[in-house]
Design an enzyme around this catalytic site. Structure first.
Site, PDB file in Angstrom:
ATOM      1  N   HIS A   1     -10.339  -0.865   4.473  1.00 46.77           N
ATOM      2  CA  HIS A   1      -9.149  -0.647   3.652  1.00 46.77           C
ATOM      3  C   HIS A   1      -9.651  -0.214   2.269  1.00 46.77           C
ATOM      4  O   HIS A   1      -9.586  -0.974   1.306  1.00 46.77           O
ATOM      5  CB  HIS A   1      -8.334  -1.939   3.587  1.00 46.77           C
ATOM      6  CG  HIS A   1      -6.957  -1.785   3.015  1.00 46.77           C
ATOM      7  ND1 HIS A   1      -6.543  -0.669   2.311  1.00 46.77           N
ATOM      8  CD2 HIS A   1      -5.890  -2.631   3.031  1.00 46.77           C
ATOM      9  CE1 HIS A   1      -5.284  -0.848   1.928  1.00 46.77           C
ATOM     10  NE2 HIS A   1      -4.876  -2.018   2.360  1.00 46.77           N
TER      11      HIS A   1
ATOM     12  N   ARG B   1      -2.147   5.035   7.441  1.00 47.17           N
ATOM     13  CA  ARG B   1      -2.484   3.701   7.950  1.00 47.17           C
ATOM     14  C   ARG B   1      -2.240   3.695   9.445  1.00 47.17           C
ATOM     15  O   ARG B   1      -1.241   4.239   9.920  1.00 47.17           O
ATOM     16  CB  ARG B   1      -1.630   2.636   7.280  1.00 47.17           C
ATOM     17  CG  ARG B   1      -1.756   1.289   7.963  1.00 47.17           C
ATOM     18  CD  ARG B   1      -1.117   0.188   7.199  1.00 47.17           C
ATOM     19  NE  ARG B   1      -1.864  -0.114   5.994  1.00 47.17           N
ATOM     20  CZ  ARG B   1      -1.655  -1.197   5.248  1.00 47.17           C
ATOM     21  NH1 ARG B   1      -0.731  -2.056   5.588  1.00 47.17           N
ATOM     22  NH2 ARG B   1      -2.361  -1.412   4.162  1.00 47.17           N
TER      23      ARG B   1
ATOM     24  N   LYS C   1       6.767   9.816  20.809  1.00 44.75           N
ATOM     25  CA  LYS C   1       6.939  10.782  21.905  1.00 44.75           C
ATOM     26  C   LYS C   1       5.604  11.104  22.555  1.00 44.75           C
ATOM     27  O   LYS C   1       5.522  11.946  23.446  1.00 44.75           O
ATOM     28  CB  LYS C   1       7.534  12.090  21.369  1.00 44.75           C
ATOM     29  CG  LYS C   1       8.881  11.943  20.709  1.00 44.75           C
ATOM     30  CD  LYS C   1       9.337  13.306  20.201  1.00 44.75           C
ATOM     31  CE  LYS C   1      10.612  13.190  19.393  1.00 44.75           C
ATOM     32  NZ  LYS C   1      10.904  14.427  18.668  1.00 44.75           N
TER      33      LYS C   1
ATOM     34  N   THR D   1       0.826  -1.197   0.000  1.00 45.13           N
ATOM     35  CA  THR D   1       0.000   0.000   0.000  1.00 45.13           C
ATOM     36  C   THR D   1       0.867   1.256   0.000  1.00 45.13           C
ATOM     37  O   THR D   1       0.647   2.177  -0.784  1.00 45.13           O
ATOM     38  CB  THR D   1      -0.967  -0.021   1.200  1.00 45.13           C
ATOM     39  OG1 THR D   1      -1.695  -1.247   1.147  1.00 45.13           O
ATOM     40  CG2 THR D   1      -1.929   1.139   1.152  1.00 45.13           C
TER      41      THR D   1
HETATM   42  C1  NCD Z   1      -3.767  -6.034   3.302  1.00 43.11           C
HETATM   43  C2  NCD Z   1      -3.879  -5.212   4.575  1.00 43.11           C
HETATM   44  O1  NCD Z   1      -2.954  -4.510   4.930  1.00 43.11           O
HETATM   45  O2  NCD Z   1      -4.937  -5.294   5.180  1.00 43.11           O
HETATM   46  N1  NCD Z   1      -2.588  -5.766   2.609  1.00 43.11           N
HETATM   47  C3  NCD Z   1      -2.611  -4.786   1.665  1.00 43.11           C
HETATM   48  O3  NCD Z   1      -2.793  -3.641   1.961  1.00 43.11           O
HETATM   49  N2  NCD Z   1      -2.502  -5.177   0.385  1.00 43.11           N
HETATM   50  C4  NCD Z   1      -3.947  -7.465   3.499  1.00 43.11           C
HETATM   51  C5  NCD Z   1      -3.095  -8.158   4.508  1.00 43.11           C
HETATM   52  O4  NCD Z   1      -2.237  -7.554   5.147  1.00 43.11           O
HETATM   53  O5  NCD Z   1      -3.299  -9.360   4.663  1.00 43.11           O
END
Ligand code: NCD
Length: 303
Positions: A129, A101, A80, A52
């Site tokens: 996501h 994220r 911190k 990502t």
């Molecule tokens: C996914 C996530 O981070 O949720 N990965 C991603 O962004 N392609 C899937 C995963 O981590 O299994």
């Protein structure tokens, strides 16, 4: 100003426009090579990621923009004790758009409320996501030419897998979609999702054995068991290799079934399946860049 927190933040008509733009980028990349000249994307990743984060960085770079950011909470001021609300105010001074994220569900929403720039949820805990979902939808639409009338099997960790939760939420808006949830008892899809499906009268089945349903599927969405969200190692070890897709199981499937996976893969798809023309997970990662390019252009109102 718009943010992207959930795939439902865009109407299906807006998504069609976004996917048309992504396909145009795919076929005419030179047209967009300077579309974001002078713009900066901040990637604020409080949780590990390869696909990502690098996919966002590649997208912005291919648009002519630049990227700043951090890839783990320990190297940011979060270590911190700085709050996400304060961090985003600072990031707003340094950049034009932010992909975030976070391991805590809802953290990107808190950031969006305080932000002066568009914020994209790049995954919040086990919740949503949305850019993976945009990737999944674009892949299906580009290969199949449509987003309705199919049976999709979602297999693996349906409890903790945020990509699964986001994708189901997005697909219920298209007509004649049937879901088959394939998981061990412990990793079943959360009740709030099956409640929502019943309320909307959308057909779904919950099964344990992948082999039994294989012949009925138009799309098989495989997922990794989400080790980092387990409370104990013992459960993880017991469940991690519950499903392994191999050529024997692929032989049971329709000739044109698509296999998708958000990646990273661990053992759930054996590498021998990679050669099968129905395996679309690496193409899916490529579509992820096009759709993120289209999203950045749309949120920056440059499209
Ligand atoms: C996914 C996530 O981070 O949720 N990965 C991603 O962004 N392609 C899937 C995963 O981590 O299994």
């Amino acid at each position: 100003m718009r943010h992207l927190m959930s795939p439902l933040d865009f109407s299906t008509e807006e998504l069609d426009k976004l996917f048309d733009l992504a396909n145009d980028i795919e076929h005419n990349p030179e047209k967009y090579a300077h579309a974001c000249d002078g713009k900066i994307l901040a990637t604020c990743f409080y949780e590990p990621s390869t696909r990502t984060r690098l996919s966002f960085e590649s997208a912005m770079t291919r648009l002519g923009g630049r990227v700043i950011g951090f890839s783990d909470a320990a190297s940011s001021s979060a270590s911190k004790g700085e709050s996400v609300s304060d961090t985003i105010r600072i990031i707003s001074c340094y950049s034009d758009i932010c992909a975030m994220r976070h391991p805590k569900e809802g953290a990107p929403m808190v950031a969006a409320e305080k932000s002066w720039i568009p914020v994209i949820n790049a995954g919040d805990g086990g919740h949503q996501h949305p850019t993976q979902t945009l990737t999944d939808l674009l892949t299906i639409r580009s290969i199949r030419g449509k987003l309705d009338n199919f049976t999709i099997g979602l297999c693996g960790d349906l409890k903790f897998g945020r990509t699964v939760h986001s994708l189901i939420n997005a697909l219920v808006r298209y007509s004649n979609i049937r879901f088959i949830f394939i998981s061990p008892e412990e990793l079943k899809v959360p009740d709030y999702i099956t409640d929502m499906l019943r309320e909307k009268d959308i057909p779904y089945e919950e099964v344990i054995r992948l082999e039994d349903v294989m012949p009925h599927l138009d799309i098989l969405y495989m997922t990794r068991v989400q080790k980092e969200r387990f409370f104990n190692e013992e459960d993880y070890v017991r469940l991690k290799d519950f499903y392994i897709l191999n050529t024997v199981k692929m032989a049971l499937a329709k000739k044109d079934m698509l296999v998708l996976h958000p990646l990273p893969r661990v053992n759930e798809i054996s590498v021998e399946v990679d050669e099968d023309p129905r395996a679309a997970y690496f193409r899916q990662a490529q579509y992820g860049v096009y759709v993120r390019m289209a999203l950045i252009l749309t949120l920056l109102e440059l499209a």
